[in-house]
Scaffold this motif. Structure first.
Motif: not given
Length: 159
Positions: A114-115, A118-119
């Motif tokens: 998921s984004e 990753k963040k």
């Protein structure tokens, strides 16, 4: 002793993938506490919508973060930074020397990570601009972690 974990989505179905990971796991115990944590993959229908994929990645990401606890997070993703084996070895050594007791390598499903996950990662790592099956990526990460410890200990494995 440094704790190294691979937190990944899904199980290795083929025995040859499991055997390869088991071999590196056995070798790594001389250098660190090593473990692989498998998170269950979200079930999706054939041809899922983007919204269904995003929801599955979100659920998987929450499970991964829960399993990771307070560790340094390497998210494996194609848009991450490509490191040489020597650079990865240096990074692992630097983290250990600077007080990181646990390092987790995160491998997503065939849809990735998921984004949000990753963040939250401390470092985005790419194995290559090419795409690999996540089962093979797991074996490759195991091998590169072992190679990193061999490099740092001046072993004969890395030439």
């Amino acid at each position: 002793m440094l704790n190294i974990r691979i937190i990944c989505v899904g199980k290795l179905k083929e025995p040859y993938w499991r055997q390869a990971c088991a071999e590196y796991e056995k070798r790594l115990h001389a250098f660190c506490s090593f473990s692989i944590c498998e998170i269950s993959e979200s079930r999706l229908q054939d041809n899922p919508s983007n919204a269904q994929i995003a929801a599955a990645l979100q659920t998987e990401g929450e499970k991964i973060l829960s399993a990771a606890g307070n560790s340094f997070l390497f998210a494996l993703c194609i848009e991450g930074r490509v490191l040489s084996s020597e650079q990865l070895a240096e990074k692992i050594d630097h983290l250990a020397v600077n007080g990181n007791s646990t390092i987790s390598f995160l491998i997503g499903s065939s849809f990735g990570l998921s984004e949000e996950l990753k963040k939250k990662a401390d470092f985005k790592l790419s194995m290559s601009p090419m795409t690999f099956p996540h089962q093979l990526a797991r074996v490759m990460v195991c091998e590169q972690i072992y190679r990193a410890f061999q490099i740092n200990s001046h072993g004969k494995y890395h030439k």
